[in-house]
Design a protein around this motif. Structure first.
Motif, PDB file in Angstrom:
ATOM      1  N   SER A 195      41.777  38.875  51.574  1.00 24.88           N
ATOM      2  CA  SER A 195      40.877  39.949  51.156  1.00 24.88           C
ATOM      3  C   SER A 195      39.614  39.351  50.543  1.00 24.88           C
ATOM      4  O   SER A 195      38.506  39.868  50.727  1.00 24.88           O
ATOM      5  N   GLY A 234      35.426  36.792  53.084  1.00 22.40           N
ATOM      6  CA  GLY A 234      34.860  37.720  54.062  1.00 22.40           C
ATOM      7  C   GLY A 234      33.363  37.528  54.109  1.00 22.40           C
ATOM      8  O   GLY A 234      32.844  36.441  53.817  1.00 22.40           O
ATOM      9  N   LEU A 235      32.672  38.608  54.431  1.00 21.70           N
ATOM     10  CA  LEU A 235      31.217  38.529  54.521  1.00 21.70           C
ATOM     11  C   LEU A 235      30.594  38.092  53.191  1.00 21.70           C
ATOM     12  O   LEU A 235      29.519  37.512  53.166  1.00 21.70           O
ATOM     13  N   GLY A 236      31.308  38.389  52.092  1.00 20.59           N
ATOM     14  CA  GLY A 236      30.804  37.998  50.781  1.00 20.59           C
ATOM     15  C   GLY A 236      30.541  36.508  50.700  1.00 20.59           C
ATOM     16  O   GLY A 236      29.541  36.068  50.132  1.00 20.59           O
ATOM     17  N   TYR A 238      29.556  47.695  54.367  1.00 27.04           N
ATOM     18  CA  TYR A 238      30.226  46.493  54.876  1.00 27.04           C
ATOM     19  C   TYR A 238      30.342  46.588  56.400  1.00 27.04           C
ATOM     20  O   TYR A 238      30.157  45.618  57.118  1.00 27.04           O
ATOM     21  N   SER A 242      32.951  38.772  45.684  1.00 24.24           N
ATOM     22  CA  SER A 242      33.621  37.766  46.496  1.00 24.24           C
ATOM     23  C   SER A 242      35.097  37.631  46.143  1.00 24.24           C
ATOM     24  O   SER A 242      35.936  37.425  47.008  1.00 24.24           O
ATOM     25  N   SER A 247      36.924  39.945  44.986  1.00 26.48           N
ATOM     26  CA  SER A 247      37.513  41.296  45.024  1.00 26.48           C
ATOM     27  C   SER A 247      37.979  41.742  43.631  1.00 26.48           C
ATOM     28  O   SER A 247      39.038  42.330  43.468  1.00 26.48           O
ATOM     29  N   MET A 296      37.431  46.221  41.326  1.00 28.98           N
ATOM     30  CA  MET A 296      37.380  47.322  42.289  1.00 28.98           C
ATOM     31  C   MET A 296      38.787  47.751  42.669  1.00 28.98           C
ATOM     32  O   MET A 296      39.026  48.235  43.761  1.00 28.98           O
ATOM     33  N   SER A 302      38.706  41.880  55.805  1.00 26.43           N
ATOM     34  CA  SER A 302      38.255  42.391  54.511  1.00 26.43           C
ATOM     35  C   SER A 302      37.957  43.890  54.587  1.00 26.43           C
ATOM     36  O   SER A 302      38.311  44.645  53.679  1.00 26.43           O
ATOM     37  N   SER A 310      41.096  45.790  54.439  1.00 29.07           N
ATOM     38  CA  SER A 310      41.713  45.897  53.117  1.00 29.07           C
ATOM     39  C   SER A 310      40.912  46.841  52.217  1.00 29.07           C
ATOM     40  O   SER A 310      41.489  47.555  51.392  1.00 29.07           O
TER      41      SER A 310
HETATM   42  N1  PHE Z   1      35.781  39.888  48.863  1.00 30.95           N
HETATM   43  C1  PHE Z   1      35.356  40.335  50.141  1.00 30.95           C
HETATM   44  C2  PHE Z   1      34.250  39.459  50.674  1.00 30.95           C
HETATM   45  O1  PHE Z   1      33.918  38.469  50.092  1.00 30.95           O
HETATM   46  C3  PHE Z   1      34.913  41.764  50.089  1.00 30.95           C
HETATM   47  C4  PHE Z   1      36.031  42.622  49.717  1.00 30.95           C
HETATM   48  C5  PHE Z   1      36.089  43.174  48.497  1.00 30.95           C
HETATM   49  C6  PHE Z   1      37.065  42.820  50.568  1.00 30.95           C
HETATM   50  C7  PHE Z   1      37.166  43.932  48.125  1.00 30.95           C
HETATM   51  C8  PHE Z   1      38.144  43.559  50.211  1.00 30.95           C
HETATM   52  C9  PHE Z   1      38.181  44.108  48.984  1.00 30.95           C
HETATM   53  O2  PHE Z   1      33.704  39.734  51.694  1.00 30.95           O
END
Ligand code: PHE
Length: 480
Positions: free
Chosen positions: A48, A51-53, A131, A250, A252, A255, A347, A350
């Motif tokens: 999770s 990801g794009l983060g 996202y 990044s 997570s 949230m 991501s 999730s």
């Molecule tokens: N942490 C993920 C990212 O870096 C973004 C994300 C946040 C995904 C919360 C899932 C839940 O892209």
């Protein structure tokens, strides 16, 4: 093919669930799914988190807000504040066996508790639409590489003209969103997780390869210096605000995700150790992405300040130049965007899964109805963000495009509020003794003293300052 895949996975899931039932009976909520083991938990959180983060957001923020200075502030915040929050959220989740709304309400039903739970729970619902817009950009680039457009993609104006072409952006956004919904509805989440376990290591290897190529280009040394060596001249308040938002995003944190994941783990998972593992992995990928992109900006445009400020478009403008110069650009481009697509999909799934399960749990709606509500939110917020650079570019909220506004609202305003709620809940209601007891279920709480210090003094002060300064910044009272 989808149908067969889904059926196979459903069968595998049923067998796994049967095996798990007996183990789960001691759990606060016996029907709750549970991770198969310690490794399963770490992998799920890492899946999770990465990801794009890491690949898209971290490099552009680092480029924009001070390079090495941003990296230094990010690392300090992650090791202190981020660490304390991950431990807190996971422990509260496991203690209560609930996602954030339920977890807060377990300690009280009055308005502040409701607010604390909901502010955590609403954030994923606001992040997932935009996202998916970025996910759509990734598919578009993948398709273009498949068509062999290596040279066109490397042109300076390609990206800008793409995002201002409303119909096309909306189309790719919808395609990505439909993929996410299909997985959520078909319930093949576990299948995707399994695939991503193979894709993640390939992504890491490819990223190392591209980073090596990028840092050895002529002129790249300046970029490596800019990214890795802190220079106080590049520091501004925005460095801290952006680094903190990025840390939440990044990892997570703030949230609700870690409450939910914490509620799935058993008492023998070492919370401190798994937190460290996730932090190391997530940061390693972010730094690798920085090394792929920032030195390339210097190599291809001599560290042009305008380029460094490029923001969300940076990855889409710089990497195609790297690929075009590599000789086997089509291959590298296809592989890279395919892997990023998978990281983004896991991501996004999730994020969507958390949103849907909050709605079903708290409003007692059916899963279909919850998916429909999310589809409406996606259509409104997501399409707004998708069109915000084209047909809707006249809509500026506090001087930001719609996508940037939602990114700012969630990361710089709502996440600090969510984190503050967790701090207050622990300081005023739950107490450090109870949190420590929860962590100590599995192992000694080695960093207990420092944890209490971070939570009690550092976190509330940091959050307060950040919150006030980001609001003052958008209102134009101060400029950072
Ligand atoms: N942490 C993920 C990212 O870096 C973004 C994300 C946040 C995904 C919360 C899932 C839940 O892209």
């Amino acid at each position: 093919m989808w149908g067969r895949w889904a059926r196979l996975l459903e069968a595998a899931k049923r067998t796994a669930m049967k095996k798990n039932v007996s183990k789960e009976q001691h759990h606060p909520d016996a029907l709750r799914a549970s991770f198969s083991g310690k490794l399963g938990y770490v992998l799920a959180v890492a899946g999770s988190a990465v990801g794009l983060g890491n690949i898209w957001r971290f490099p552009y923020l680092a480029a924009k807000y001070g390079g090495g200075m941003f990296l230094l502030v990010y690392l300090i915040l992650m090791l202190t504040f981020g660490y304390a929050l991950i431990v807190s959220e996971t422990a509260l989740g496991r203690m209560t066996g609930k996602s954030p709304v339920g977890a807060f309400e377990k300690f009280g039903k009055s308005l502040p508790f409701r607010f604390g739970g909901w502010v955590n729970a609403v954030i994923p619902m606001l992040i997932v639409p935009y996202y998916c817009v970025i996910g759509g950009w990734v598919i578009k680039y993948l398709v273009e590489y498949l068509r062999g457009s290596v040279m066109e993609l490397a042109e300076d104006t390609y990206f800008t003209s793409f995002i201002s072409s409303s119909v096309s952006v909306e189309f790719w956004f919808l395609l990505f969103s439909v993929m996410v919904f299909l997985v959520i509805i078909a319930g093949v989440k576990h299948g995707v997780e399994r695939v991503s376990k193979i894709m993640m290591p390939i992504l890491v290897i490819l990223a190392i390869f591209v980073a090596l190529y990028s840092v050895t280009r002529p002129g790249a040394v300046e970029g490596i210096k800019y990214f890795l060596i802190p220079n106080f001249a590049n520091f501004s308040w925005m460095t801290v605000v952006a680094a903190m938002g990025q840390m939440f995003y990044s990892l997570s944190i703030a949230m609700g995700i870690l409450y939910t994941y914490g509620s799935y783990i058993k008492k023998d998972v070492d919370i401190e150790k798994s937190t460290t593992q996730v932090e190391v992995f997530d940061t390693a990928i972010a730094i690798l992405a920085g090394l792929m992109i920032i030195p390339a900006v210097f190599a291809f445009s001599g560290g042009d300040p305008k380029m460094l400020q490029a923001g969300p478009s940076l990855m889409f403008i710089t990497l195609p130049k790297v690929f075009a110069s590599m000789g086997m650009g089509t291959f590298a481009g296809v592989l890279f965007f395919l892997l990023v697509l998978f990281a983004a999909l896991t991501s996004a799934i999730s994020l969507m899964e958390t949103s849907v399960s909050t709605i079903t749990d708290e409003l007692h709606w059916s899963r279909t109805k919850a998916c429909l509500l999310m589809a409406v939110v996606m259509a409104a917020v997501g399409s707004g963000s998708a069109l915000g650079f084209g047909a809707l570019d006249f809509v500026q909220i506090f001087g930001m495009s719609i996508l940037d506004f939602f990114d700012f609202l969630t990361n710089s305003i709502m996440m600090p509020l969510a984190a503050l709620s967790t701090c207050i809940l622990i300081i005023r209601v739950v107490g450090f003794a109870a949190v420590a007891q929860e962590v100590e279920c599995s192992s000694a709480f080695r960093r207990k003293k420092i944890y209490v210090f971070f939570m009690k003094y550092l976190a509330p002060v940091c959050i307060g300052i950040i919150l006030v300064s980001s609001i003052a910044n958008v209102m134009g009272w101060i400029s950072m």
